[in-house]
Design a protein around this motif. Sequence first.
Motif, PDB file in Angstrom:
ATOM      1  N   SER A  86      38.137 -64.811  12.534  1.00 36.96           N
ATOM      2  CA  SER A  86      39.375 -65.408  13.034  1.00 36.96           C
ATOM      3  C   SER A  86      39.154 -66.749  13.711  1.00 36.96           C
ATOM      4  O   SER A  86      40.051 -67.587  13.728  1.00 36.96           O
ATOM      5  N   ASN A  87      37.976 -67.007  14.232  1.00 39.46           N
ATOM      6  CA  ASN A  87      37.738 -68.258  14.945  1.00 39.46           C
ATOM      7  C   ASN A  87      37.024 -69.319  14.126  1.00 39.46           C
ATOM      8  O   ASN A  87      37.088 -70.503  14.466  1.00 39.46           O
ATOM      9  N   PHE A  88      36.376 -68.945  13.046  1.00 39.18           N
ATOM     10  CA  PHE A  88      35.680 -69.943  12.232  1.00 39.18           C
ATOM     11  C   PHE A  88      36.616 -71.042  11.713  1.00 39.18           C
ATOM     12  O   PHE A  88      36.253 -72.220  11.757  1.00 39.18           O
ATOM     13  N   PRO A  89      37.836 -70.708  11.243  1.00 42.05           N
ATOM     14  CA  PRO A  89      38.744 -71.785  10.827  1.00 42.05           C
ATOM     15  C   PRO A  89      39.066 -72.756  11.961  1.00 42.05           C
ATOM     16  O   PRO A  89      39.349 -73.936  11.714  1.00 42.05           O
ATOM     17  N   GLY A  90      39.003 -72.301  13.195  1.00 44.29           N
ATOM     18  CA  GLY A  90      39.258 -73.180  14.336  1.00 44.29           C
ATOM     19  C   GLY A  90      38.231 -74.285  14.447  1.00 44.29           C
ATOM     20  O   GLY A  90      38.548 -75.402  14.859  1.00 44.29           O
ATOM     21  N   ILE A  91      36.993 -73.974  14.083  1.00 43.68           N
ATOM     22  CA  ILE A  91      35.955 -74.998  14.090  1.00 43.68           C
ATOM     23  C   ILE A  91      36.286 -76.060  13.040  1.00 43.68           C
ATOM     24  O   ILE A  91      36.265 -77.264  13.321  1.00 43.68           O
ATOM     25  N   ILE A  92      36.618 -75.616  11.842  1.00 43.28           N
ATOM     26  CA  ILE A  92      36.890 -76.538  10.734  1.00 43.28           C
ATOM     27  C   ILE A  92      38.157 -77.357  10.986  1.00 43.28           C
ATOM     28  O   ILE A  92      38.121 -78.592  10.975  1.00 43.28           O
ATOM     29  N   PHE A  93      39.286 -76.678  11.202  1.00 41.70           N
ATOM     30  CA  PHE A  93      40.557 -77.392  11.379  1.00 41.70           C
ATOM     31  C   PHE A  93      40.570 -78.230  12.652  1.00 41.70           C
ATOM     32  O   PHE A  93      41.139 -79.327  12.665  1.00 41.70           O
ATOM     33  N   GLY A  94      39.948 -77.750  13.713  1.00 42.33           N
ATOM     34  CA  GLY A  94      39.878 -78.531  14.945  1.00 42.33           C
ATOM     35  C   GLY A  94      39.083 -79.802  14.749  1.00 42.33           C
ATOM     36  O   GLY A  94      39.511 -80.897  15.160  1.00 42.33           O
ATOM     37  N   LEU A  95      37.921 -79.696  14.104  1.00 40.11           N
ATOM     38  CA  LEU A  95      37.103 -80.877  13.846  1.00 40.11           C
ATOM     39  C   LEU A  95      37.815 -81.877  12.937  1.00 40.11           C
ATOM     40  O   LEU A  95      37.803 -83.081  13.201  1.00 40.11           O
ATOM     41  N   VAL A  96      38.420 -81.373  11.877  1.00 37.77           N
ATOM     42  CA  VAL A  96      39.135 -82.261  10.953  1.00 37.77           C
ATOM     43  C   VAL A  96      40.265 -82.975  11.689  1.00 37.77           C
ATOM     44  O   VAL A  96      40.471 -84.186  11.508  1.00 37.77           O
ATOM     45  N   THR A  97      40.974 -82.263  12.541  1.00 40.03           N
ATOM     46  CA  THR A  97      42.070 -82.885  13.297  1.00 40.03           C
ATOM     47  C   THR A  97      41.541 -83.979  14.212  1.00 40.03           C
ATOM     48  O   THR A  97      42.090 -85.088  14.245  1.00 40.03           O
ATOM     49  N   VAL A  98      40.468 -83.708  14.930  1.00 44.51           N
ATOM     50  CA  VAL A  98      39.896 -84.708  15.836  1.00 44.51           C
ATOM     51  C   VAL A  98      39.390 -85.911  15.053  1.00 44.51           C
ATOM     52  O   VAL A  98      39.660 -87.064  15.422  1.00 44.51           O
ATOM     53  N   ILE A  99      38.696 -85.675  13.964  1.00 45.79           N
ATOM     54  CA  ILE A  99      38.143 -86.771  13.175  1.00 45.79           C
ATOM     55  C   ILE A  99      39.253 -87.643  12.593  1.00 45.79           C
ATOM     56  O   ILE A  99      39.170 -88.882  12.621  1.00 45.79           O
ATOM     57  N   THR A 100      40.314 -86.992  12.093  1.00 48.82           N
ATOM     58  CA  THR A 100      41.383 -87.787  11.465  1.00 48.82           C
ATOM     59  C   THR A 100      42.199 -88.584  12.479  1.00 48.82           C
ATOM     60  O   THR A 100      42.882 -89.523  12.087  1.00 48.82           O
ATOM     61  N   VAL A 101      42.119 -88.242  13.752  1.00 48.76           N
ATOM     62  CA  VAL A 101      42.774 -89.065  14.776  1.00 48.76           C
ATOM     63  C   VAL A 101      42.208 -90.479  14.720  1.00 48.76           C
ATOM     64  O   VAL A 101      42.929 -91.464  14.861  1.00 48.76           O
ATOM     65  N   TYR A 102      40.905 -90.572  14.474  1.00 52.31           N
ATOM     66  CA  TYR A 102      40.223 -91.862  14.492  1.00 52.31           C
ATOM     67  C   TYR A 102      40.094 -92.504  13.115  1.00 52.31           C
ATOM     68  O   TYR A 102      39.665 -93.645  13.016  1.00 52.31           O
ATOM     69  N   LEU A 103      40.488 -91.790  12.062  1.00 51.71           N
ATOM     70  CA  LEU A 103      40.390 -92.340  10.698  1.00 51.71           C
ATOM     71  C   LEU A 103      41.722 -92.839  10.151  1.00 51.71           C
ATOM     72  O   LEU A 103      41.780 -93.247   9.011  1.00 51.71           O
ATOM     73  N   HIS A 104      42.767 -92.758  10.924  1.00 50.31           N
ATOM     74  CA  HIS A 104      44.079 -93.147  10.404  1.00 50.31           C
ATOM     75  C   HIS A 104      44.061 -94.616  10.201  1.00 50.31           C
ATOM     76  O   HIS A 104      44.283 -95.446   9.686  1.00 50.31           O
TER      77      HIS A 104
END
Length: 104
Positions: A86-104
Amino acid sequence: MKIDNGDYPTGKAAVDPKRVKYLKILSKLATIMCISMYVSYIPQIIANFSGDPVSPIQPLVATINATLWVGYGWFKTYKDWPVIISNFPGIIFGLVTVITVYLH
């Protein structure tokens, strides 16, 4: 109820079929809800790519939280698969969200 070092109850409560069934249902529901919570980052990721970035604080904290819970589930005497899954997707989606904040 006595708890041994393996984090599993001993005695009558450990073999109560109603309790076991209830806990299985509860763990499946909690797993589905936790995964849904992390999948809900998709609109934020889309917003980031659309030029309207979200704050990175919450997804960063969620990533750290998910990482800690996955580690907890992994390193227990008996792997706690509902916690890990249940928490593994949190690592993936959380990281992608943080990274895309700076890639826009």
